[in-house]
Design a protein around this motif. Structure first.
Motif, PDB file in Angstrom:
ATOM      1  N   ARG A  40      -1.738  -3.234  10.462  1.00  0.00           N
ATOM      2  CA  ARG A  40      -1.524  -2.611  11.778  1.00  0.00           C
ATOM      3  C   ARG A  40      -1.972  -1.149  11.798  1.00  0.00           C
ATOM      4  NH1 ARG A  40       3.480  -5.421  14.841  1.00  0.00           N
ATOM      5  NH2 ARG A  40       2.337  -7.357  15.176  1.00  0.00           N
ATOM      6  N   LEU A  41      -2.507  -0.652  10.717  1.00  0.00           N
ATOM      7  CA  LEU A  41      -2.959   0.746  10.654  1.00  0.00           C
ATOM      8  C   LEU A  41      -4.493   0.798  10.671  1.00  0.00           C
ATOM      9  CD1 LEU A  41      -0.220   1.945   8.171  1.00  0.00           C
ATOM     10  CD2 LEU A  41      -0.649   2.925  10.431  1.00  0.00           C
ATOM     11  N   PRO A  42      -5.058   1.978  11.041  1.00  0.00           N
ATOM     12  CA  PRO A  42      -6.523   2.060  11.173  1.00  0.00           C
ATOM     13  C   PRO A  42      -7.263   1.830   9.844  1.00  0.00           C
ATOM     14  CG  PRO A  42      -5.456   4.058  12.028  1.00  0.00           C
ATOM     15  CD  PRO A  42      -4.389   3.233  11.396  1.00  0.00           C
ATOM     16  N   LEU A  43      -8.478   1.347   9.934  1.00  0.00           N
ATOM     17  CA  LEU A  43      -9.287   1.047   8.745  1.00  0.00           C
ATOM     18  C   LEU A  43      -9.635   2.308   7.944  1.00  0.00           C
ATOM     19  CD1 LEU A  43     -11.877  -1.511  10.194  1.00  0.00           C
ATOM     20  CD2 LEU A  43     -10.096  -1.979   8.496  1.00  0.00           C
ATOM     21  N   HIS A  44      -9.877   3.412   8.643  1.00  0.00           N
ATOM     22  CA  HIS A  44     -10.474   4.573   7.964  1.00  0.00           C
ATOM     23  C   HIS A  44      -9.500   5.347   7.069  1.00  0.00           C
ATOM     24  CE1 HIS A  44      -8.726   6.668  11.475  1.00  0.00           C
ATOM     25  NE2 HIS A  44      -8.580   7.646  10.609  1.00  0.00           N
ATOM     26  N   ILE A  45      -8.190   5.033   7.112  1.00  0.00           N
ATOM     27  CA  ILE A  45      -7.237   5.851   6.333  1.00  0.00           C
ATOM     28  C   ILE A  45      -7.106   5.393   4.878  1.00  0.00           C
ATOM     29  CG2 ILE A  45      -5.905   6.418   8.391  1.00  0.00           C
ATOM     30  CD1 ILE A  45      -3.678   4.545   7.352  1.00  0.00           C
ATOM     31  N   TRP A  46      -7.637   4.237   4.526  1.00  0.00           N
ATOM     32  CA  TRP A  46      -7.330   3.649   3.212  1.00  0.00           C
ATOM     33  C   TRP A  46      -8.283   4.038   2.106  1.00  0.00           C
ATOM     34  CZ3 TRP A  46      -2.612   2.109   3.473  1.00  0.00           C
ATOM     35  CH2 TRP A  46      -2.110   1.621   4.690  1.00  0.00           C
ATOM     36  N   ASP A  47      -9.515   4.249   2.460  1.00  0.00           N
ATOM     37  CA  ASP A  47     -10.522   4.514   1.430  1.00  0.00           C
ATOM     38  C   ASP A  47     -11.029   5.941   1.577  1.00  0.00           C
ATOM     39  OD1 ASP A  47     -11.040   1.712   0.123  1.00  0.00           O
ATOM     40  OD2 ASP A  47     -10.744   1.388   2.271  1.00  0.00           O
ATOM     41  N   THR A  48     -10.649   6.778   0.615  1.00  0.00           N
ATOM     42  CA  THR A  48     -11.050   8.183   0.667  1.00  0.00           C
ATOM     43  C   THR A  48     -11.597   8.577  -0.702  1.00  0.00           C
ATOM     44  OG1 THR A  48      -8.755   8.783   0.146  1.00  0.00           O
ATOM     45  CG2 THR A  48      -9.403   8.898   2.455  1.00  0.00           C
ATOM     46  N   ILE A  49     -12.578   9.429  -0.678  1.00  0.00           N
ATOM     47  CA  ILE A  49     -13.204   9.855  -1.942  1.00  0.00           C
ATOM     48  C   ILE A  49     -12.296  10.861  -2.648  1.00  0.00           C
ATOM     49  CG2 ILE A  49     -15.219  11.040  -2.929  1.00  0.00           C
ATOM     50  CD1 ILE A  49     -16.738   9.698  -0.456  1.00  0.00           C
ATOM     51  N   GLU A  50     -11.758  11.785  -1.866  1.00  0.00           N
ATOM     52  CA  GLU A  50     -10.811  12.765  -2.421  1.00  0.00           C
ATOM     53  C   GLU A  50      -9.405  12.177  -2.346  1.00  0.00           C
ATOM     54  OE1 GLU A  50     -11.910  15.632  -3.656  1.00  0.00           O
ATOM     55  OE2 GLU A  50     -13.961  15.162  -3.038  1.00  0.00           O
ATOM     56  N   LYS A  51      -8.477  12.803  -3.054  1.00  0.00           N
ATOM     57  CA  LYS A  51      -7.065  12.447  -2.942  1.00  0.00           C
ATOM     58  C   LYS A  51      -6.640  12.645  -1.475  1.00  0.00           C
ATOM     59  CE  LYS A  51      -2.872  13.443  -5.363  1.00  0.00           C
ATOM     60  NZ  LYS A  51      -2.259  13.485  -6.616  1.00  0.00           N
ATOM     61  N   PRO A  52      -5.946  11.683  -0.880  1.00  0.00           N
ATOM     62  CA  PRO A  52      -5.662  11.801   0.566  1.00  0.00           C
ATOM     63  C   PRO A  52      -4.724  12.964   0.920  1.00  0.00           C
ATOM     64  CG  PRO A  52      -4.486   9.948  -0.394  1.00  0.00           C
ATOM     65  CD  PRO A  52      -5.412  10.448  -1.460  1.00  0.00           C
ATOM     66  N   GLU A  53      -4.943  13.544   2.101  1.00  0.00           N
ATOM     67  CA  GLU A  53      -4.081  14.627   2.611  1.00  0.00           C
ATOM     68  C   GLU A  53      -2.703  14.048   2.939  1.00  0.00           C
ATOM     69  OE1 GLU A  53      -5.109  17.729   2.927  1.00  0.00           O
ATOM     70  OE2 GLU A  53      -7.215  17.347   2.450  1.00  0.00           O
ATOM     71  N   ASN A  54      -1.722  14.955   3.079  1.00  0.00           N
ATOM     72  CA  ASN A  54      -0.349  14.506   3.326  1.00  0.00           C
ATOM     73  C   ASN A  54      -0.172  13.705   4.627  1.00  0.00           C
ATOM     74  OD1 ASN A  54       0.838  15.233   0.970  1.00  0.00           O
ATOM     75  ND2 ASN A  54       1.456  17.273   1.696  1.00  0.00           N
ATOM     76  N   ASP A  55      -0.891  14.111   5.691  1.00  0.00           N
ATOM     77  CA  ASP A  55      -0.704  13.376   6.950  1.00  0.00           C
ATOM     78  C   ASP A  55      -1.265  11.961   6.851  1.00  0.00           C
ATOM     79  OD1 ASP A  55      -3.187  14.573   6.794  1.00  0.00           O
ATOM     80  OD2 ASP A  55      -3.420  14.753   8.960  1.00  0.00           O
ATOM     81  N   ILE A  56      -2.338  11.816   6.087  1.00  0.00           N
ATOM     82  CA  ILE A  56      -2.899  10.471   5.869  1.00  0.00           C
ATOM     83  C   ILE A  56      -1.929   9.653   5.010  1.00  0.00           C
ATOM     84  CG2 ILE A  56      -4.741   9.197   4.639  1.00  0.00           C
ATOM     85  CD1 ILE A  56      -5.896  10.278   7.120  1.00  0.00           C
ATOM     86  N   LYS A  57      -1.372  10.296   3.991  1.00  0.00           N
ATOM     87  CA  LYS A  57      -0.410   9.614   3.112  1.00  0.00           C
ATOM     88  C   LYS A  57       0.776   9.102   3.922  1.00  0.00           C
ATOM     89  CE  LYS A  57      -0.359  11.499  -1.579  1.00  0.00           C
ATOM     90  NZ  LYS A  57       0.267  12.578  -2.362  1.00  0.00           N
ATOM     91  N   LYS A  58       1.262   9.952   4.826  1.00  0.00           N
ATOM     92  CA  LYS A  58       2.421   9.608   5.641  1.00  0.00           C
ATOM     93  C   LYS A  58       2.106   8.423   6.564  1.00  0.00           C
ATOM     94  CE  LYS A  58       5.876  12.161   8.063  1.00  0.00           C
ATOM     95  NZ  LYS A  58       6.193  13.366   8.828  1.00  0.00           N
ATOM     96  N   LEU A  59       0.944   8.480   7.139  1.00  0.00           N
ATOM     97  CA  LEU A  59       0.513   7.388   8.020  1.00  0.00           C
ATOM     98  C   LEU A  59       0.404   6.088   7.221  1.00  0.00           C
ATOM     99  CD1 LEU A  59      -0.347   6.785  10.923  1.00  0.00           C
ATOM    100  CD2 LEU A  59      -2.685   7.398  10.305  1.00  0.00           C
ATOM    101  N   ARG A  60      -0.175   6.177   6.028  1.00  0.00           N
ATOM    102  CA  ARG A  60      -0.279   4.988   5.165  1.00  0.00           C
ATOM    103  C   ARG A  60       1.101   4.402   4.879  1.00  0.00           C
ATOM    104  NH1 ARG A  60      -4.175   6.541   0.070  1.00  0.00           N
ATOM    105  NH2 ARG A  60      -6.163   6.631   1.159  1.00  0.00           N
ATOM    106  N   ARG A  61       2.037   5.295   4.556  1.00  0.00           N
ATOM    107  CA  ARG A  61       3.368   4.831   4.156  1.00  0.00           C
ATOM    108  C   ARG A  61       4.130   4.159   5.301  1.00  0.00           C
ATOM    109  NH1 ARG A  61       4.642   7.016  -1.161  1.00  0.00           N
ATOM    110  NH2 ARG A  61       2.777   6.197  -2.162  1.00  0.00           N
ATOM    111  N   SER A  62       3.712   4.424   6.540  1.00  0.00           N
ATOM    112  CA  SER A  62       4.408   3.790   7.668  1.00  0.00           C
ATOM    113  C   SER A  62       4.165   2.280   7.694  1.00  0.00           C
ATOM    114  CB  SER A  62       4.006   4.442   8.992  1.00  0.00           C
ATOM    115  OG  SER A  62       2.658   4.150   9.301  1.00  0.00           O
ATOM    116  N   HIS A  63       3.329   1.768   6.775  1.00  0.00           N
ATOM    117  CA  HIS A  63       3.153   0.304   6.703  1.00  0.00           C
ATOM    118  C   HIS A  63       4.473  -0.392   6.384  1.00  0.00           C
ATOM    119  CE1 HIS A  63       2.701   1.204   2.341  1.00  0.00           C
ATOM    120  NE2 HIS A  63       3.220   0.022   2.162  1.00  0.00           N
ATOM    121  N   THR A  64       5.408   0.335   5.780  1.00  0.00           N
ATOM    122  CA  THR A  64       6.702  -0.270   5.458  1.00  0.00           C
ATOM    123  C   THR A  64       7.437  -0.649   6.755  1.00  0.00           C
ATOM    124  OG1 THR A  64       7.646   1.962   5.321  1.00  0.00           O
ATOM    125  CG2 THR A  64       6.946   0.950   3.262  1.00  0.00           C
TER     126      THR A  64
END
Ligand SMILES: [Fe+2]
Ligand SMILES: [Fe+2]
Length: 231
Positions: free
Chosen positions: A99-123
């Motif tokens: 249910r989350l956008p495709l572009h947040i999962w694959d990043t070359i650099e370590k993800p920023e905190n806002d991206i991390k938070k968005l990812r974690r909302s999968h719970t």
């Protein structure tokens, strides 16, 4: 579920009509997660350099961690009922990711905190899916499945996504957090550099660098012994 018990007083055989619906739900959701992985691969191909390797494949991760919880439970001598319940409850823990956008999962650099938070909302998004599709069913397995789904990124010290501390986490959740974390550290990622991702290397990192602030160490050592016995 906020108890400290292992789930040994019910199973996914009965009542058959209800548990068949639950198993079908889990299998359908895993198929959807696989489709999501395929869309991610497409996105990666179109948006990231050809050198980027998509290594953390969600539907493969869910299978590995479900196997790991099952094996740990069996290694601890907790029996088939607990092993089976934990296996099925772990399989769908990440379904909310689709249910989350495709572009947040694959990043070359370590993800920023806002991206991390968005990812974690999968719970929480996973819980929504369960409530939409199985909300009319009452079965203790669903409570176990939702407990793991919601809380598998928590930490003993309360530094996890929802800020719950060890005493607020059930025993099944505390094992799920360990297995989840191990798998995350075991899969090569671009920002990992030359980190040791062997079984021994990851266990050492988890024990020395994370330790009791993050994990239930009694369960951690049971898990570590299980992994080392397989190696
Ligand atoms: Fe997760
Ligand atoms: Fe996960």
């Amino acid at each position: 579920m906020s108890n400290t018990e292992w789930p040994d007083n019910f199973n996914l055989d009965a009542p058959a009509d209800v548990t068949q619906r639950i198993k079908t739900f889990i299998q359908d959701e895993l198929a959807k997660l696989k489709e999501f992985d395929q869309k991610r691969a497409q996105w990666v191909k179109q948006n990231l350099p050809a050198s980027y390797q998509m290594t953390y494949i969600f539907h493969e991760h869910t299978q590995r961690v479900a196997d790991d919880v099952k094996n740990t439970v069996l290694h601890m001598g907790l029996g088939e009922t607990v092993a089976d319940n934990m296996y099925w409850a772990m399989l769908p823990h990440d379904i909310g990711k689709r249910r989350l956008p495709l572009h947040i999962w694959d990043t070359i650099e370590k993800p920023e905190n806002d991206i991390k938070k968005l990812r974690r909302s999968h719970t929480e998004l996973g819980i929504q899916i369960v409530e939409e599709q199985l909300g009319d069913i009452e079965h203790p397995f669903i409570d176990l499945m939702k407990d793991i789904m919601l809380n598998h990124h928590e930490q003993q010290d309360g530094g996890g996504f929802l800020g719950k501390s060890g005493d607020q986490l059930s025993t099944p959740v505390r094992l799920a957090c360990i297995v989840e974390s191990f798998d995350g550290y075991s899969i090569a990622r671009p920002h990992f550099g030359d980190r040791d991702i062997s079984v021994e290397g990851v266990l050492k990192r988890m024990r020395d660098e994370k330790g009791a602030d993050i994990y239930d160490m009694e369960l951690f050592e049971a898990f570590a012994a299980t992994k080392l016995a397989q190696a």
